[in-house]
Each structure stands twice: as structure tokens, then as C-alpha cells.
Design a protein around this motif. Structure first.
Motif, mmCIF file in Angstrom:
data_model
loop_
_atom_site.group_PDB
_atom_site.id
_atom_site.type_symbol
_atom_site.label_atom_id
_atom_site.label_comp_id
_atom_site.label_asym_id
_atom_site.label_seq_id
_atom_site.Cartn_x
_atom_site.Cartn_y
_atom_site.Cartn_z
ATOM 1 N N GLN A 21 40.207 -71.015 -59.443
ATOM 2 C CA GLN A 21 41.325 -70.670 -58.569
ATOM 3 C C GLN A 21 42.282 -71.846 -58.455
ATOM 4 O O GLN A 21 41.883 -73.008 -58.466
ATOM 5 C CB GLN A 21 40.800 -70.294 -57.192
ATOM 6 N N GLU B 225 46.641 -68.519 -58.627
ATOM 7 C CA GLU B 225 45.946 -68.044 -59.813
ATOM 8 C C GLU B 225 44.503 -67.761 -59.435
ATOM 9 O O GLU B 225 43.845 -68.583 -58.806
ATOM 10 C CB GLU B 225 45.973 -69.095 -60.928
ATOM 11 N N THR B 226 44.013 -66.618 -59.857
ATOM 12 C CA THR B 226 42.618 -66.285 -59.646
ATOM 13 C C THR B 226 42.206 -65.199 -60.621
ATOM 14 O O THR B 226 43.033 -64.382 -61.021
ATOM 15 C CB THR B 226 42.350 -65.818 -58.203
ATOM 16 N N ARG B 227 40.944 -65.192 -60.987
ATOM 17 C CA ARG B 227 40.419 -64.136 -61.851
ATOM 18 C C ARG B 227 39.780 -63.024 -61.012
ATOM 19 O O ARG B 227 39.399 -61.977 -61.553
ATOM 20 C CB ARG B 227 39.391 -64.700 -62.824
ATOM 21 N N ASP B 228 39.633 -63.276 -59.737
ATOM 22 C CA ASP B 228 39.039 -62.268 -58.859
ATOM 23 C C ASP B 228 40.006 -61.110 -58.660
ATOM 24 O O ASP B 228 41.232 -61.302 -58.621
ATOM 25 C CB ASP B 228 38.700 -62.879 -57.494
ATOM 26 N N THR B 229 39.461 -59.931 -58.514
ATOM 27 C CA THR B 229 40.309 -58.776 -58.236
ATOM 28 C C THR B 229 40.480 -58.572 -56.734
ATOM 29 O O THR B 229 41.420 -57.934 -56.296
ATOM 30 C CB THR B 229 39.696 -57.503 -58.851
ATOM 31 N N SER C 139 51.982 -62.837 -58.354
ATOM 32 C CA SER C 139 50.996 -63.750 -57.765
ATOM 33 C C SER C 139 51.657 -64.725 -56.791
ATOM 34 O O SER C 139 51.458 -65.944 -56.853
ATOM 35 C CB SER C 139 50.258 -64.538 -58.861
#
Lengths: 117, 112
Positions: free
Chosen positions: A2, A26-30, A73
Motif C-alpha cells: 500500500q 495505491e492498493t491491491r485490496d478490493t 484512486s
């Protein structure tokens, strides 16, 4: 991983001006949470707002408003008719949704807002 | 009023010494975390405790350790202090069932 970016290091305005503080994350989590905190010189982090990733409604609280745009984002914070008491460092932060009770906050570097009389 | 209090508010230590910082939360604050904030930077996550067990850690060496107690209080211990440990240390807690994290006023640590 993150990441939170607050590109504006310092902003100076004259009282009664409107000011917008930018936050890009920025994050890869939904599913995640976004926060804004205010830090006056005393050091305490004062909670301002929490937003869930699945709730893109903008929010207004008095002179404060927040614009959450998942497509870009961004989670920007606007102070309308700024006052000298708004002078502080403002932090944007991101956390996971709390799976496994992990509530780690990732902070941006903060934006120093100075409101001059 | 966040329900999170920290002590001491300011302290000065000598390099190599050990320090214990304390945090007290109200009933129901079952998750506590600690952050280090260097001058001009955003807070950095040190670690988190949930039900008295560490369940998350940031990029900090083992000389940073902590405890959480059944009465919702917690401690941050730092051994072998270094000059770079000079910072504001913030305790944060979360009320069970509410995903908002509240901070205490912080402890300003100066290492000389």
C-alpha cells in the motif's frame, strides 16, 4: 504494497479562501478504508473522516468535504472558507478492511496547511 | 475526546538506554497499535496487538517490543536507544466493531 501520496508538501492561503488537499493511494485490496487526520502542533492526530472503498458518495461536514473517486484512486479533502484554526498538518491514510484484525494504517507524508489572517 | 491517553508526554533519554512508553484505552478498544513519527514525516506503523497478542509488525527491529494488557492498556519498549529513535510515538486504538482508529496525544522522545 500500500502507498499513499500527498503531493502537496505545504499550502498557504488567506483566511476565507477555499483549499483542496490532494491524496492519491495505491492498493491491491478490493476492500479498504481511507482516512483523513488533522495534526495540530501539539502532536495529537485528530480523526476527521473514514470512507469505505465500496462507498463512493461524497461527504460534507460543515466546512469540510471529501471527494472519493475510486477510478482515479483519489480521496481529496476540501476546506471551504478556511480559518486560521484550520492551520495544521493534514494526513491521508489507508488501511486494509480488517481481515484478520489487521488495521495497520499507511500514511502519506502530510500536507502543512497555513491559513493566514 | 478519543479515549486514548499516553504517558509520558515528553522525555529525554541517553543513547543506549531503554525506554517504556505507556498507553491507556477505554473499555472496548480491543486493538492497539503503535506508530513512530519522525520530524516532518508521516507516522510509520511499528506493530499492533489484538487480544494481547502481536498480530502485525512494521519494518522495525526486535529492540522495539510491546505488550497489551487485559485492562486495555499497552506498552511500547525500546531497548538500546539510538539517536534516530528520537520521534513522536503515537498509540492508536480501535473500538471493537467500529473501523475507526483513534490516536492519543503522543509521547515525544528525544535521544541524546
Amino acid at each position: 504494497a500500500q502507498k499513499v501520496t500527498q503531493a502537496q508538501t505545504e499550502i498557504s492561503v488567506v483566511e476565507k479562501e477555499d483549499v483542496t488537499l490532494d491524496c492519491v493511494y495505491e492498493t491491491r485490496d478490493t476492500t479498504y478504508y481511507l482516512f483523513w487526520y488533522k495534526q495540530p502542533p501539539s502532536g495529537e492526530l485528530v480523526f476527521l473522516i473514514r470512507r469505505n472503498s465500496f462507498d463512493e458518495q461524497n461527504e460534507i461536514s460543515g466546512r469540510y468535504s471529501w471527494n472519493f473517486q475510486k477510478s482515479t484512486s483519489s480521496f481529496n479533502f476540501t476546506i471551504t472558507a478556511s480559518q486560521v484554526v484550520d492551520s495544521a498538518v493534514y494526513f491521508c491514510a489507508l488501511s486494509e478492511a480488517g481481515g484478520g484484525s489487521n488495521y495497520k494504517l499507511t500514511f502519506g507524508k502530510g500536507t502543512l496547511l497555513t491559513v493566514n489572517p | 475526546e478519543t479515549g486514548v491517553t499516553q504517558s509520558p508526554t515528553h522525555l529525554i533519554k541517553t543513547r543506549g538506554q531503554q525506554v517504556t512508553l505507556r498507553c491507556s484505552s477505554q473499555s472496548g478498544h480491543n486493538t492497539v497499535s503503535w506508530y513512530q513519527q519522525a520530524l516532518g514525516q508521516g507516522p510509520q506503523f511499528i506493530f499492533q496487538y489484538y487480544r494481547e497478542e502481536e498480530n502485525g509488525r512494521g519494518n522495525f527491529p526486535p529492540r522495539f517490543s510491546g505488550l497489551q494488557f487485559p485492562n486495555y492498556s499497552s506498552e511500547l519498549n525500546v531497548n538500546a536507544l539510538e539517536l534516530d529513535d528520537s520521534a513522536l510515538y503515537l498509540c492508536a486504538s480501535r473500538i471493537q466493531g467500529i473501523n475507526t482508529i483513534y490516536f492519543g496525544e503522543g509521547s515525544w522522545l528525544t535521544v541524546v
